[in-house]
Design an enzyme around this catalytic site. Structure first.
Site, mmCIF file in Angstrom:
data_model
loop_
_atom_site.group_PDB
_atom_site.id
_atom_site.type_symbol
_atom_site.label_atom_id
_atom_site.label_comp_id
_atom_site.label_asym_id
_atom_site.label_seq_id
_atom_site.Cartn_x
_atom_site.Cartn_y
_atom_site.Cartn_z
ATOM 1 N N ASP A 120 0.858 -1.187 0.000
ATOM 2 C CA ASP A 120 0.000 0.000 0.000
ATOM 3 C C ASP A 120 0.893 1.236 0.000
ATOM 4 O O ASP A 120 2.069 1.169 0.376
ATOM 5 C CB ASP A 120 -0.956 0.010 1.202
ATOM 6 C CG ASP A 120 -0.242 0.059 2.548
ATOM 7 O OD1 ASP A 120 0.817 -0.596 2.686
ATOM 8 O OD2 ASP A 120 -0.737 0.742 3.462
ATOM 9 N N GLU A 187 0.077 -1.136 5.738
ATOM 10 C CA GLU A 187 1.144 -0.638 6.618
ATOM 11 C C GLU A 187 0.971 0.840 6.923
ATOM 12 O O GLU A 187 1.195 1.284 8.048
ATOM 13 C CB GLU A 187 2.515 -0.886 5.971
ATOM 14 C CG GLU A 187 3.709 -0.606 6.894
ATOM 15 C CD GLU A 187 4.149 0.849 6.947
ATOM 16 O OE1 GLU A 187 4.828 1.225 7.915
ATOM 17 O OE2 GLU A 187 3.782 1.639 6.051
#
Ligand SMILES: [Zn+2]
Length: 488
Positions: A120, A187
């Protein structure tokens, strides 16, 4: 009188001698091992990173706001693009959108290891789109660089890991230890659903990792005075996180007849007191480990204060505390980030609230932060509320264990002589989850960054050079091989 001067001169001579001896004894050599050549199709790897960047796998906020489509599309692209990895490894999707690949080892008694990256990315700051030389999700390659969001943080590492694994599989390599490859999808918003689920999954299976390797720091070139080799800053710990609200009450009412003392005034004084009285810090613990290792590579004049903290520690800490970046290594930091008062310009607030974010140094705890805040504010009109308990700082990983040596050796095999230095991650990474199931959690991306590159992190014009991406791939390939050696 003469003898007094003689005694004084003698004392000075002894002092100088002690400083010189201590400084010289701190000296350390760069790590130098035989170089290993690995042939790669660098342009093809760059092309695949460029494709990966085009998936807008953005972590904007709560999971409810996430558009899962680009994430799913990206995962199926990974499956199609790295078929050998998927044939030889067990594939599991965990936490909905995170990926865990298990590369089985030949020796089931050897503790496994985990190498990870997240896919991400943070959003592009609104208003900054036009400042990008190449569009953030264009995945363009130009002038030897792959441009776009995620190039450095952290799709570059993910692609390098998958490329390295593919290269070894093509050579018929099978690791001795089982190697887990983990790719988290959240994350940037705490990693609970992704890395958290993967760590939980491993724990439930009774897996205990010898070590894990995640993002955190880099090979840093040209940033340290007098250090003429790249510095492999292998972070061995990560700061904790908590957010507190300071709440000052007021009577409210009309602003035309304010009391002598307002909630905002009381709150402002509290914030000022905190800024003037930071948590105690200094060159000790993991911070000392870092500066001692770094100092060993520095010229005499820089090394002297680091080697003689018994004498010069106060001055050194004052100097380091003056810069935001080095202050963050020294101590628990506090940052007032949000303020709230009345809803109308002519209404006195009944509550004035300051939100303060803390990053907890491994020497401190959440309880100690709260106690410090209450002690410094010292005002019963100001209530301290926990806005987000967050998490304590991590454990400190070993700098003598096999994992640390494996990473350091692999870097030197690819890049040549390097200074190896343990460090502290001041932000948060997925390692806060993986570290729960690992004896040692390391945080390091084997890529060279300069001060200029750092601006791309969460900022504008994020990019990675093709050479850097290829070198990172080589280092991961060496890590996979070296991790299997009896001492790795
Ligand atoms: Zn990251």
């Amino acid at each position: 009188m003469k003898s007094a001067i003689r005694i004084l001169l003698g004392a000075v001579a002894v002092l100088v001698l002690v400083i010189v001896v201590r400084t010289l004894s701190m000296s350390s050599d760069a790590l130098e091992v035989p170089r290993v050549e690995i042939d790669l199709d660098e342009d093809a790897i760059a092309g695949r990173l460029a494709e990966a960047i085009r998936f807008e796998t953005v972590s904007p906020g709560p999971p409810a706001l996430r558009d899962p489509e680009p994430f799913r599309a990206f995962l199926s692209w990974v499956e199609q693009t790295y078929p050998l990895v998927h044939r030889k490894m067990k594939r599991e999707e965990l936490g909905d959108l995170s990926l865990l690949l298990t590369w089985p080892g030949t020796d089931p008694s050897a503790p496994p290891v985990l190498v990870t990256a997240h896919y991400d990315v943070v959003p592009v700051n609104s208003g900054s789109e036009a400042d990008w030389t190449h569009p953030p999700f264009g995945g363009e390659i130009a002038d030897g660089w792959v441009w776009g969001r995620g190039a450095l943080d952290d799709k570059g590492a993910m692609i390098a890991i998958l490329e390295a694994a593919t290269t070894l599989l093509e050579e018929g390599f099978q690791p001795r230890r089982t190697i887990y490859l983990a790719f988290g999808h959240d994350e940037e918003i705490g990693g609970r659903d992704g890395a958290g689920a993967i760590a939980e999954h491993l724990r439930a299976q009774g897996v205990r990792l010898a070590w894990s390797l995640d993002e955190g720091s880099f090979l840093i070139d040209g940033a340290y005075p007098g250090v003429d080799v790249p510095v492999a800053s292998i972070n061995v710990a990560e700061k904790g996180y908590t957010t507190l609200d300071l709440v000052a009450k007021g009577a409210g009412g009309h602003s035309s007849i304010p009391p002598r003392e307002t909630a905002v005034g009381v709150l402002a004084r509290a914030i000022l007191r905190l800024e003037e009285n930071p948590m105690p810090g200094g060159v000790s613990g993991v911070t000392a480990q870092m500066f001692e290792a770094l100092g060993g590579h520095m010229p005499f004049l820089y090394r002297a204060p680091l080697a003689n903290r018994w004498l010069l520690g106060g001055a050194l800490e004052a100097l380091l505390g003056g810069s935001g970046a080095s202050n963050a290594i020294l101590r628990t930091t506090m940052a007032p980030t949000m303020l709230e008062g009345s809803v109308k310009e002519n209404v006195l607030p009944t509550e004035a609230i300051a939100t303060i974010n803390f990053r907890i140094h491994p020497r401190d705890s959440f309880e100690e932060v709260v106690a410090h805040v209450k002690h410094v504010v010292d005002d019963e009109r100001v209530e301290v509320r926990v806005r987000r308990a967050g998490n304590e700082a991590s454990e400190i990983a070993s700098t003598t264990a096999g994992g640390y040596r494996t990473i350091a050796r692999s870097v030197a095999e690819v890049f040549g002589p390097v200074a190896v230095v343990p460090g502290l991650t001041v932000g948060g990474t997925d390692s806060r989850h993986y570290g729960q199931v690992a004896d040692d959690a390391y945080r390091f991306n084997p890529m060279v960054v300069t001060l200029e590159d750092v601006e791309g992190f969460h900022g504008t014009n994020e990019r990675i050079s093709i050479e850097n991406l290829a070198q990172a791939t080589r280092v991961y390939a060496r890590i996979f091989r070296n991790a299997g050696s009896p001492e790795g």
